[in-house]
Design a protein around this motif. Structure first.
Motif, PDB file in Angstrom:
ATOM      1  N   TYR A 194      62.283 -24.248  18.872  1.00 50.19           N
ATOM      2  CA  TYR A 194      62.435 -24.918  17.592  1.00 50.19           C
ATOM      3  C   TYR A 194      61.116 -24.970  16.836  1.00 50.19           C
ATOM      4  CZ  TYR A 194      64.655 -28.103  14.302  1.00 50.19           C
ATOM      5  OH  TYR A 194      65.202 -28.659  13.168  1.00 50.19           O
ATOM      6  N   SER A 195      61.217 -24.864  15.520  1.00 49.28           N
ATOM      7  CA  SER A 195      60.056 -25.087  14.662  1.00 49.28           C
ATOM      8  C   SER A 195      60.554 -25.579  13.312  1.00 49.28           C
ATOM      9  CB  SER A 195      59.238 -23.814  14.500  1.00 49.28           C
ATOM     10  OG  SER A 195      59.992 -22.836  13.815  1.00 49.28           O
ATOM     11  N   PHE A 196      59.627 -26.048  12.499  1.00 47.29           N
ATOM     12  CA  PHE A 196      59.981 -26.589  11.181  1.00 47.29           C
ATOM     13  C   PHE A 196      59.557 -25.617  10.098  1.00 47.29           C
ATOM     14  CE2 PHE A 196      59.510 -30.330  13.874  1.00 47.29           C
ATOM     15  CZ  PHE A 196      60.688 -30.994  13.601  1.00 47.29           C
ATOM     16  N   ASP A 197      60.504 -25.244   9.248  1.00 46.30           N
ATOM     17  CA  ASP A 197      60.208 -24.394   8.099  1.00 46.30           C
ATOM     18  C   ASP A 197      60.195 -25.247   6.848  1.00 46.30           C
ATOM     19  OD1 ASP A 197      60.021 -21.859   9.300  1.00 46.30           O
ATOM     20  OD2 ASP A 197      62.202 -21.767   9.473  1.00 46.30           O
ATOM     21  N   ALA A 223      59.505 -26.672  22.105  1.00 44.27           N
ATOM     22  CA  ALA A 223      58.748 -25.835  21.174  1.00 44.27           C
ATOM     23  C   ALA A 223      59.129 -24.367  21.314  1.00 44.27           C
ATOM     24  CB  ALA A 223      57.244 -26.018  21.392  1.00 44.27           C
ATOM     25  N   VAL A 261      58.777 -13.113   2.435  1.00 45.53           N
ATOM     26  CA  VAL A 261      57.891 -13.993   3.172  1.00 45.53           C
ATOM     27  C   VAL A 261      58.595 -14.637   4.348  1.00 45.53           C
ATOM     28  CG1 VAL A 261      56.839 -16.260   2.978  1.00 45.53           C
ATOM     29  CG2 VAL A 261      56.377 -14.508   1.260  1.00 45.53           C
ATOM     30  N   ARG A 262      59.750 -15.201   4.081  1.00 45.89           N
ATOM     31  CA  ARG A 262      60.426 -15.952   5.133  1.00 45.89           C
ATOM     32  C   ARG A 262      60.958 -15.018   6.199  1.00 45.89           C
ATOM     33  NH1 ARG A 262      63.469 -20.203   1.138  1.00 45.89           N
ATOM     34  NH2 ARG A 262      61.733 -20.308  -0.311  1.00 45.89           N
ATOM     35  N   GLN A 287      59.589 -12.356   7.193  1.00 44.68           N
ATOM     36  CA  GLN A 287      58.463 -11.997   8.059  1.00 44.68           C
ATOM     37  C   GLN A 287      58.156 -13.125   9.028  1.00 44.68           C
ATOM     38  OE1 GLN A 287      57.237  -9.141   8.250  1.00 44.68           O
ATOM     39  NE2 GLN A 287      57.831  -8.120   6.347  1.00 44.68           N
ATOM     40  N   LEU A 288      58.202 -14.352   8.510  1.00 45.69           N
ATOM     41  CA  LEU A 288      57.896 -15.485   9.372  1.00 45.69           C
ATOM     42  C   LEU A 288      58.968 -15.660  10.435  1.00 45.69           C
ATOM     43  CD1 LEU A 288      56.531 -18.305   7.069  1.00 45.69           C
ATOM     44  CD2 LEU A 288      55.341 -17.053   8.851  1.00 45.69           C
ATOM     45  N   LYS A 289      60.159 -15.199  10.125  1.00 43.33           N
ATOM     46  CA  LYS A 289      61.265 -15.451  11.044  1.00 43.33           C
ATOM     47  C   LYS A 289      61.236 -14.542  12.255  1.00 43.33           C
ATOM     48  CE  LYS A 289      64.876 -17.915   8.615  1.00 43.33           C
ATOM     49  NZ  LYS A 289      65.894 -17.833   7.579  1.00 43.33           N
ATOM     50  N   LEU A 290      60.155 -13.780  12.422  1.00 43.91           N
ATOM     51  CA  LEU A 290      60.026 -12.932  13.605  1.00 43.91           C
ATOM     52  C   LEU A 290      60.225 -13.751  14.867  1.00 43.91           C
ATOM     53  CD1 LEU A 290      57.068 -10.609  12.595  1.00 43.91           C
ATOM     54  CD2 LEU A 290      59.489 -10.058  12.768  1.00 43.91           C
ATOM     55  N   THR A 291      59.656 -14.957  14.872  1.00 42.29           N
ATOM     56  CA  THR A 291      59.851 -15.840  16.015  1.00 42.29           C
ATOM     57  C   THR A 291      61.204 -16.516  15.862  1.00 42.29           C
ATOM     58  OG1 THR A 291      58.034 -16.855  14.810  1.00 42.29           O
ATOM     59  CG2 THR A 291      57.792 -16.658  17.192  1.00 42.29           C
ATOM     60  N   LEU A 296      64.589 -18.565  16.188  1.00 43.61           N
ATOM     61  CA  LEU A 296      64.635 -19.964  16.586  1.00 43.61           C
ATOM     62  C   LEU A 296      66.016 -20.548  16.533  1.00 43.61           C
ATOM     63  CD1 LEU A 296      61.501 -20.709  14.558  1.00 43.61           C
ATOM     64  CD2 LEU A 296      61.663 -20.891  16.996  1.00 43.61           C
TER      65      LEU A 296
END
Lengths: 252, 252
Positions: A244-247, A241, A93-94, A96-100, A102
């Motif tokens: 940076y983002s919040f996981d 933005a 899951v993570r 996949q999300l980490k495509l962007t 940061l």
DNA sequence: CAGTGGTCTAGACCACTTA
DNA sequence: AAGTGGTCTAGACCACTGA
């Protein structure tokens, strides 16, 4: 050779329990399982040894092992079902999300984050700042404004207000973070409440951050308190933005 | 009159324990204390009855009461110190970041949310969507795009992807939220990982949301999984930053 | 010093899942 | 029916805080 057909081989994680250690037993267990999950020894979907067997194998009581399991559930690393067992949560899951990519990626590139202190001033607090910090009116308030870089790129402007009597050393801020500086003075954070929002950058912010005015910013407002229930710090941070983002992982 | 000098009066919270209830005893206790804190009966900084006395008063064991206290600590409502006691945390705490749909949040606030379904389609999943949902390539994927209003104002555009075999009814989406629709089908969410970021609105988004192009948006990407460890949903939501933010409490 | 929370034990019974 | 986690009990000892 005698191979049983499709038998599920339960991976027995190597856990060493040290009863002389200061680390609580339940934490020793959860740490070992965290490591096994992080290292890939226990893969997503894999069955985790049940708590009764694990307790017997380690010579511990079931509540102790159970406490360790609860930690893992709360961290989102495993899921449990009555009657069914404990399995490692899907963590691809993570990825996949980490495509962007940061801040983590900037950090992973090897360049340590650095900080420039823009302001470090102790003054009589405003009504607003003493109110938030739960201080008497006109109490001394330390205001810190810092510019944070990662990989040589400006990343965030961080404004913090603290009661003057727990002000950390100016010199410490450049090398450690704010919280590390407080910890050295024996002040630890027990918890915080925070709010994440977004807005566009002002001209002044854009100039500091190397963005254009109107660039999107992530905003974080936080109030942190100690285990004695005293308010330690109020932080207002703005992040580019684009970098940076919040996981987070949440449960239930 | 006989007034004791500055004596600390310990507030005994009225807790009714019902052993015939389906609700676990520890949860009955924590719920009662939550209510007392929310109502202001226990104010920030107030001392909470210690767990030994509370256990004796309610006729419960200490571990049961302790479990309730741990829930409160984890929610950020109280802080505890060995030797010192339990006090109510400073309550700049607002709405917690819960794993509920936005619909539930708005409903709890008493605002009347409405939803327009922009898209509801089942199709062969792309490599990306089946990858995130951990499905076989070319599996069926349901894509839902909704526009959410609160108080008549457009608030968010929500895009969700789900495995086709657990697709909720189209009709249910308008009345309940997505998660409530899944719950009716016996599917419950155990946890999720999510990422909060920000960017500016495209022309198309701005038009839907009643903003200008370039307006700041809060973005939420979430992957949710069931207690069996199966990935249930991938959501990508964008919120008008002028109307929405995320509140959360964190610990340690 | 007494009070408080942190940790740990050794059981018990129940609800749910799976076969 | 067997296995698993969920809940609960009734103690014990220790570390830390505060007067």
């Amino acid at each position: 050779m005698c191979e049983s057909d499709q038998e599920v081989v339960l991976t027995e994680i190597d856990i060493v329990v040290d009863r002389t250690s200061d680390v609580p037993l339940h934490q020793q267990i959860s740490n070992a399982l965290r490591t096994a999950i992080a290292s890939g020894q226990l893969r997503p979907g894999a069955r985790v040894e049940n708590e009764i067997d694990l307790a017997a194998r380690l010579g511990l009581s079931r509540p102790t092992v159970r406490r360790a399991m609860e930690d893992l559930v709360h961290s989102g690393l495993v899921t449990r079902r009555r009657g069914s067992g404990t399995v490692v949560a899907p963590s691809q899951v993570r990825r996949q999300l980490k495509l962007t990519s940061l801040f983590d990626d900037l950090e992973a590139e090897g360049r340590r984050p650095t900080t420039t202190v823009l302001e470090f001033s102790i003054a009589v607090g405003t009504a607003e700042s003493t109110g938030i910090l739960d201080l008497a009116p006109k109490s001394g308030v330390l205001t810190i404004r810092r510019l944070r870089f990662a990989g040589g790129e400006p990343l965030a402007i961080m404004t913090n207000e603290l009661p003057a009597d727990i002000a950390p050393d100016y010199s410490a801020l450049g090398t450690c973070g704010l919280y590390a500086s407080l910890r050295e003075k024996g002040i630890t954070i027990a918890g915080a409440t925070q709010r994440i929002g977004a807005r566009v950058a002002t001209h002044a912010e854009a100039e500091l951050l190397g963005e254009k005015a109107g660039a999107p910013l992530l905003t974080l407002d936080r109030v942190a308190y100690s285990d004695a229930g005293r308010i330690i710090e109020h932080g207002h941070h703005v992040y580019r933005a684009s970098l940076y983002s919040f996981d987070m992982s949440i449960r239930q």
